[in-house]
Design a protein around this motif. Sequence first.
Motif, PDB file in Angstrom:
ATOM      1  N   LEU A   1      14.993 -25.413 -10.819  1.00 36.23           N
ATOM      2  CA  LEU A   1      16.044 -25.807  -9.865  1.00 36.23           C
ATOM      3  C   LEU A   1      15.629 -25.465  -8.439  1.00 36.23           C
ATOM      4  N   LEU A   2      15.018 -24.314  -8.251  1.00 37.81           N
ATOM      5  CA  LEU A   2      14.588 -23.923  -6.908  1.00 37.81           C
ATOM      6  C   LEU A   2      13.463 -24.845  -6.433  1.00 37.81           C
ATOM      7  N   LYS A   3      12.539 -25.152  -7.325  1.00 37.16           N
ATOM      8  CA  LYS A   3      11.466 -26.091  -6.954  1.00 37.16           C
ATOM      9  C   LYS A   3      12.054 -27.421  -6.507  1.00 37.16           C
ATOM     10  N   ASN A   4      13.092 -27.865  -7.214  1.00 34.47           N
ATOM     11  CA  ASN A   4      13.721 -29.141  -6.860  1.00 34.47           C
ATOM     12  C   ASN A   4      14.347 -29.077  -5.474  1.00 34.47           C
TER      13      ASN A   4
ATOM     14  N   ALA B   1      25.595 -11.862   0.440  1.00 33.34           N
ATOM     15  CA  ALA B   1      26.929 -12.478   0.422  1.00 33.34           C
ATOM     16  C   ALA B   1      27.082 -13.361  -0.813  1.00 33.34           C
ATOM     17  N   ILE B   2      26.028 -14.123  -1.118  1.00 31.24           N
ATOM     18  CA  ILE B   2      26.068 -14.978  -2.312  1.00 31.24           C
ATOM     19  C   ILE B   2      26.170 -14.093  -3.557  1.00 31.24           C
ATOM     20  N   ASP B   3      25.389 -13.032  -3.589  1.00 29.83           N
ATOM     21  CA  ASP B   3      25.412 -12.111  -4.722  1.00 29.83           C
ATOM     22  C   ASP B   3      26.821 -11.567  -4.949  1.00 29.83           C
ATOM     23  N   GLN B   4      27.471 -11.149  -3.887  1.00 28.01           N
ATOM     24  CA  GLN B   4      28.819 -10.602  -4.024  1.00 28.01           C
ATOM     25  C   GLN B   4      29.814 -11.673  -4.453  1.00 28.01           C
ATOM     26  N   ALA B   5      29.658 -12.863  -3.912  1.00 28.82           N
ATOM     27  CA  ALA B   5      30.574 -13.948  -4.293  1.00 28.82           C
ATOM     28  C   ALA B   5      30.442 -14.271  -5.781  1.00 28.82           C
ATOM     29  N   THR B   6      29.204 -14.238  -6.286  1.00 26.63           N
ATOM     30  CA  THR B   6      29.012 -14.548  -7.704  1.00 26.63           C
ATOM     31  C   THR B   6      29.552 -13.451  -8.605  1.00 26.63           C
ATOM     32  N   LYS B   7      29.810 -12.276  -8.023  1.00 23.94           N
ATOM     33  CA  LYS B   7      30.347 -11.177  -8.813  1.00 23.94           C
ATOM     34  C   LYS B   7      31.847 -11.008  -8.617  1.00 23.94           C
TER      35      LYS B   7
ATOM     36  N   LEU C   1      21.780 -22.524  -9.578  1.00 19.60           N
ATOM     37  CA  LEU C   1      21.133 -22.236  -8.295  1.00 19.60           C
ATOM     38  C   LEU C   1      22.192 -22.368  -7.222  1.00 19.60           C
ATOM     39  N   ILE C   2      22.296 -21.345  -6.390  1.00 21.16           N
ATOM     40  CA  ILE C   2      23.202 -21.401  -5.241  1.00 21.16           C
ATOM     41  C   ILE C   2      22.352 -21.197  -3.994  1.00 21.16           C
ATOM     42  N   VAL C   3      22.424 -22.147  -3.080  1.00 18.82           N
ATOM     43  CA  VAL C   3      21.724 -22.040  -1.807  1.00 18.82           C
ATOM     44  C   VAL C   3      22.787 -22.109  -0.716  1.00 18.82           C
ATOM     45  N   SER C   4      22.766 -21.140   0.186  1.00 18.29           N
ATOM     46  CA  SER C   4      23.773 -21.125   1.249  1.00 18.29           C
ATOM     47  C   SER C   4      23.178 -20.433   2.461  1.00 18.29           C
ATOM     48  N   GLY C   5      23.062 -21.157   3.563  1.00 20.15           N
ATOM     49  CA  GLY C   5      22.476 -20.587   4.762  1.00 20.15           C
ATOM     50  C   GLY C   5      21.030 -20.169   4.540  1.00 20.15           C
ATOM     51  N   TYR C   6      20.772 -18.892   4.795  1.00 26.15           N
ATOM     52  CA  TYR C   6      19.420 -18.355   4.648  1.00 26.15           C
ATOM     53  C   TYR C   6      19.235 -17.617   3.329  1.00 26.15           C
TER      54      TYR C   6
ATOM     55  N   THR D   1      26.393 -25.204   1.787  1.00 31.91           N
ATOM     56  CA  THR D   1      26.209 -24.565   0.486  1.00 31.91           C
ATOM     57  C   THR D   1      25.948 -25.617  -0.576  1.00 31.91           C
ATOM     58  N   LEU D   2      24.941 -25.350  -1.376  1.00 29.06           N
ATOM     59  CA  LEU D   2      24.586 -26.211  -2.505  1.00 29.06           C
ATOM     60  C   LEU D   2      24.700 -25.388  -3.776  1.00 29.06           C
ATOM     61  N   ILE D   3      25.409 -25.906  -4.739  1.00 29.78           N
ATOM     62  CA  ILE D   3      25.468 -25.262  -6.060  1.00 29.78           C
ATOM     63  C   ILE D   3      25.016 -26.292  -7.085  1.00 29.78           C
ATOM     64  N   SER D   4      23.979 -25.936  -7.820  1.00 36.37           N
ATOM     65  CA  SER D   4      23.444 -26.817  -8.872  1.00 36.37           C
ATOM     66  C   SER D   4      23.535 -26.117 -10.207  1.00 36.37           C
TER      67      SER D   4
END
Lengths: 113, 267
Positions: free
Chosen positions: B9-12, B183-189, B218-223, B247-250
Motif C-alpha cells: 500500500l505504501l509503495k502504491n 497524531a495519526i498514531d494517537q487517532a488510530t488508538k 495505510l493512513i497518510v496525512s500531512g507529513y 488525508t488518505l486512508i486505504s
Amino acid sequence: MKFSGVDKAYRRVSINEAVAPNLILRQNADDFFDELERDNISAVIIDFAGVTSISRSFAHQYLLRKGISPKAVKEINVPQNIERMFNLVKRASSLPSSRQKVSPPDKTTILTV
Amino acid sequence: MANHEYPQLLKNYLLFCECKRKHQDTGKLSLDAQFIFPTTLLPLLIHMRKAHATLHTPNSNLAGYINYMIENTDKPVLGKSYLPLVRLPQDIKMVDSTLQPLYHLLDNSAMLKVNLDAYRYLMFELIDNIYQHSEFKYAYTMAQYYRNQGFVELGFLDDGITIAGSFNKNMKANFTDRNNWEAIDQATKGATSKGGEQRGYGLSSSISIAKALGGDVLIVSGYGAIYINPGLRQPYLLHKAHHLRGTLISLRIPLNSPRIDIYRYLQ
C-alpha cells in the motif's frame, strides 16, 4: 416528561424519510433533532421502519440528543441491527471511565520515507 | 529502507508521489505501469483535476481505465467491480444517496456480501470522520475488488486540514511536521480532536475491524503515515516530496475473509 401512549399531542416521524435509509453522519443526527425540536409538540414517535443500517457515530449522537431533548422520544419498528448498535453505545456510555487512555507510541523505529 | 521493503500500500502511494514529482520537474505527467490501484489512482486523479493535467502512459489498457474513471467521475456505474471516483457532497443530506453505487458494489459481490456489516461500518465511520474533522473542500472515495488477486481495496481521500492539523486546531496540540505520524498514531488508538466521552472510536474501531478481516490499512496525512496489518504497526515520517495536503486512508482486505461479528470489535 413522561411519554404516554394515549397522549394525543404527539408527532410521528419516519427517520428513513426525514434522514435516509442509512444513518451515517453524526451531523445528520444533530440536524434531525434540531428539526424535531422546532415545534411545541411534547412527544414524538420515531419510526425506524425502512432503516437499513446505522453508524456508531450516528447512534451515539442520536442518544446524546435524545437524552437532553425537551421532548419525550419513543422509537418503534427498530430493526435488530439498529437496536444492537444502540445497545452497544448505551452499554459503553454506562461504563465508568469508559474512555480508553491512549497509549504512547510503541517503541518502534520511525522510518523516514 | 529500500523501496522494495515497503508494504505494498505504501509503495502504491509512493508511485503517485513519483508521478507528481516528475510532473513538477518536467511539466509532463506520466506513468509507466501495467496496473494501478486506488491508493495510487485516488490522489493521482485529484492531482490531475487540480493541475488540469493529462496523464501520459504507454499502456493502452491503463490509459483506457484511467480515462473511464475520469469520464465517469461522479457518475458511478452500477454492476461493475469498481466504483469510479465518487465525490462526497458538501450537503450532508446527499451523502447516503451519493453512496448508493458503493452499496450496490457490496451487494453484487457474493464475497463482499459475507461481511456486509463490516464494510458498511468501515465506510460510514471513515466518511463521518471526513465530515467531522477535515474541513474539506474536496473529498473522494473509490473502491475496487480484484477477484483474481483476491482482495478489495477501499480508498478515502480529503484535501482538508490533516489529522495533526485537526488536533492542533481543536485541542491546542503542538504537532509539527516532524511528528505528524504521532497524531495519526494517537487517532488510530482512539484520541479525538472533538473531546467528550464516547468520541474517537470511529478510526480505531475501523482499524480493528479491518485487521479482523485480515486486511491492511495505510493512513497518510500531512507529513506522516502509518501502515497497519494484523501483525505490524509501522509509522513513517514523510519527506516533503511525499507530503500529502489532506488525508488518505486505504484499506486492502482479502475477499475470502470469514464472516466476523463486528460488535466484538466495537466495545
